[in-house]
Write an enzyme that holds these catalytic residues in place. Structure first.
Site, mmCIF file in Angstrom:
data_model
loop_
_atom_site.group_PDB
_atom_site.id
_atom_site.type_symbol
_atom_site.label_atom_id
_atom_site.label_comp_id
_atom_site.label_asym_id
_atom_site.label_seq_id
_atom_site.Cartn_x
_atom_site.Cartn_y
_atom_site.Cartn_z
ATOM 1 C CB CYS A 30 -33.274 30.664 9.826
ATOM 2 S SG CYS A 30 -35.037 30.835 10.166
ATOM 3 C CG HIS A 72 -0.225 -0.349 2.495
ATOM 4 N ND1 HIS A 72 0.635 0.522 3.100
ATOM 5 C CD2 HIS A 72 -0.228 -1.471 3.252
ATOM 6 C CE1 HIS A 72 1.121 -0.048 4.195
ATOM 7 N NE2 HIS A 72 0.619 -1.265 4.311
ATOM 8 C CB CYS A 112 -42.324 23.819 0.831
ATOM 9 S SG CYS A 112 -43.018 24.899 2.074
#
Lengths: 151, 500
Positions: free
Chosen positions: B319, B256, B301
């Site tokens: 918010c 690796h 919405c």
């Protein structure tokens, strides 16, 4: 099915000739590997006076692997669960081919005399056995009376 | 089959001194060659099952020159101490030997007493009954361990076979008698077993525990491969098994480089467990500001009505403040930019960014892994091409460059794959920028080579192919080396700063 091994034939014969006190094990008429077992509750135990039915089956590779044993009669015991399965070391990793049906049933009878709540199979029973032994013993006696004395 | 084949080792070597132990350090030529293509300095040996047994025997003999007890007993003791010779010696000479043998489940060889007398059957004097099959045998057909429990050969064979094949027990098979803890030694086991397949499995179980306990040995992790690698010191270096699999000796994963074992492990854990699921939840859902139920927005919405029937709070998705003012003329989400709402949004931004970042690296890592799998198909198509070229007057050796090209391509893919693990944990600094440039160069070169081998090669003139392929793979290999050297230099000079 293959012919019955000599070991099973001999063991069955000896079991019939010299039965173990308090235990009877009779092979089924149609299957010589299936035994109908009755164990009497040991004296001075909450199971005293009860007759407990068990089934015992010798698997294909018996005696290299352990017999399969199960309680049919309901029993209130920390090492035996709702389905009658038994927590006993010689039926599992401590099995030795030099053990026999006779020794297994004697061990089960001994387990009735000396329950081991520290190695439980039925957790709720074991719990009660540890925190309130007298109530647990009362329950065991009640179950013995209700389920193991009628027949 | 002669007698020696039946045992793991013969007793005649009992008196051999420990000096034949060192020969195993010599690396034979075959593995040396393989070694050079990966790393010149790190020497290792590829051991077959037989070599492992030999190595084990040497260890046993080495200890035995000191302790002077039967070899089989030494093996059981060594196994009990996880093949730690020093620990064994220490206990052997400093502690209570009786306790030691008892703990290790062997009979103390200095105190041989027959614990159990053979049971003599009443009917036929001079014969014994086997407690397992209930048959009667002359004593010569019964056998047992030092503990004295005797059974017939047939039952021993069946008993050991069941233990080995059904339960997978090797080192710790106890005597067949009930409650007898004495262990069956390997010589006895090999003598009593009949089926060669069972013997092989037994040998494997024995060697397996030897390899797993030994720091300097590691099984090749490739499926169905029975070789092990032996090193003289542990380091995170590539080793190539005789089966062709290349892996990291320290961790056993595919080789690796440039990422190190620890980070790779962390990465794999991250990919495996569901930490990313919770990240997704954090990034894509919000909690109802009133009842804290987790909410996913599934429409446009922004007026949210909590579906928790006991809550039904109205709030603004943007918010997280109450919805009421939003419907009126003074609509302004910013108006509710109170500290709390801001903190919630910041936290969400952060986990969203973290998720994006993870997905970025994960996608590229996965992509190279996927490509690497596909490149293996290239070997087949390249083989056809090589045969075609050989029909056009090119020799076998002349066409080997094509296979070499696919080799290099696979190496580059593998390196690239692990660069993304490295990069994921890397904090930005001047060196990490250079690393990313190297990564970019290597990636581009690799893609060009891949595309050429997969597609363009079919339209080329056979004569031109060789030069072009060689140019491309040499460039790739050069870029790969440059990247790795840079990372290694960074390890030495402590350039790399990690983010987690």
């Amino acid at each position: 099915m293959a012919a019955l091994p000599r070991r099973i034939i001999k063991e069955t014969q000896r079991l019939m000739q010299e039965p173990v006190p308090g235990i009877s094990a009779v092979p089924d008429d149609s299957n010589a590997r299936y035994f109908h077992v009755i164990v009497t509750g040991p004296e001075d135990s909450p199971f005293e006076g009860g007759l407990f039915k068990l089934e015992l089956f010798l698997p294909e590779d018996y005696p290299m692997s352990a017999p399969k044993v199960r309680f049919i009669t309901k029993i209130y015991h920390p090492n035996i669960d709702r389905l009658g399965r038994i927590c006993l070391d010689i039926l599992k990793d401590k099995w030795s081919p030099a053990l026999q049906i006779r020794t297994v049933l004697l061990s089960i009878q001994a387990l009735l005399s000396a329950p081991n709540p520290d190695d439980p199979l039925a957790n709720d029973v074991a719990e009660l056995w540890k925190v309130n032994e007298s109530e647990a013993i009362r329950n065991a006696k009640e179950w013995t009376r209700r389920y193991a004395m009628d027949n | 089959m002669n007698v020696d084949d039946d045992t793991l080792y013969d007793d005649s070597g009992n008196e051999t001194s420990g000096d034949d132990v060192d020969f195993v350090i010599d690396v034979d030529n075959a593995s040396n060659k393989e070694l050079h293509s990966y790393d010149d300095e790190y020497q290792y040996e590829v051991l077959s099952t037989d070599d492992i047994v030999q190595h084990m025997v040497d260890c046993i003999k080495e200890v035995n020159t000191v302790v002077q007890i039967p070899l089989t007993t030494t093996r059981i003791l060594l196994n009990y101490f996880n093949w730690d010779k020093e620990k064994l010696m220490e206990r052997f000479f400093d502690g209570n030997q009786d306790d030691l043998f008892k703990e290790a489940h062997v009979i103390n060889p200095f105190k041989k007493v027959n614990a159990v007398k053979p049971k003599i059957s009443n009917k036929l004097l001079g014969t014994e009954e086997c407690d397992i099959c209930f048959m009667v045998f002359p004593p010569t057909q019964m056998t047992g361990l030092e503990c004295g429990h005797r059974f017939c050969y047939q039952c021993w064979n069946e008993y050991l076979t069941t233990k080995i094949m059904e339960e997978g027990v090797g080192q710790t098979i106890a005597c067949a008698a009930h409650n007898c803890p004495i262990l069956v030694d390997d010589q006895t086991a090999m003598r009593l077993l009949k089926d060669p397949r069972v013997k092989l499995k037994y040998q494997h179980l024995i060697t397996n525990s030897f390899v797993e306990c030994n720091r300097l040995l590691r099984w090749c992790p490739s499926p169905d491969c029975s070789f092990a690698i032996k090193v003289s010191y542990v380091e995170a270096k590539p080793v190539a098994c005789r089966c062709g699999h290349v892996f990291c000796f320290a961790c056993g994963e595919n080789w690796h480089d440039p990422v190190r074992c620890g980070l790779l492990k962390k990465w794999q854990k991250k990919c495996d467990d569901d930490s990313e699921t919770s990240n997704w939840i954090a990034a894509n859902t919000k909690e109802c500001p009133k009842c804290n139920a987790t909410i996913e927005k599934d429409g446009g919405c922004n007026h949210m009505i909590c579906k928790n029937q006991n809550c039904k709070a109205d709030f603004c998705w943007v918010c997280l403040g109450p919805w009421e003012p939003h419907g009126s003329s003074w609509y302004n989400c910013n108006r509710y930019d109170e500290d709390e709402a801001k903190a919630a949004r910041d936290a969400q931004e952060k986990s969203r960014a973290a998720l994006q970042r993870y997905l970025f690296y994960c996608n590229r890592y996965m992509n190279h892994m996927q490509s690497l799998r596909f490149e293996h198909k290239l070997y087949a198509s390249v083989k056809d091409k090589m045969e075609e070229m050989q029909q056009h007057n090119m020799s076998w050796i002349e066409v080997q460059f094509l296979k070499k090209a696919v080799d290099i391509l696979c190496q580059c893919r593998q390196t690239l794959m692990y660069t993304y693990v490295f990069a994921y944990y890397l904090k930005k600094n001047n060196q990490s920028v250079i690393f990313e440039d190297n990564q970019k160069d290597l990636e581009r070169a690799t893609e060009l080579l891949s595309e050429y081998l997969e597609r363009d090669i079919t339209q080329e003139n056979l004569i031109d192919i060789k030069q072009k392929v060689q140019d491309k793979y040499r460039y790739c290999d050069g870029r790969r080396m440059a990247l790795l050297d840079h990372v290694h230099e960074g390890y030495e000079k402590d350039w790399w700063v990690y983010s987690e």
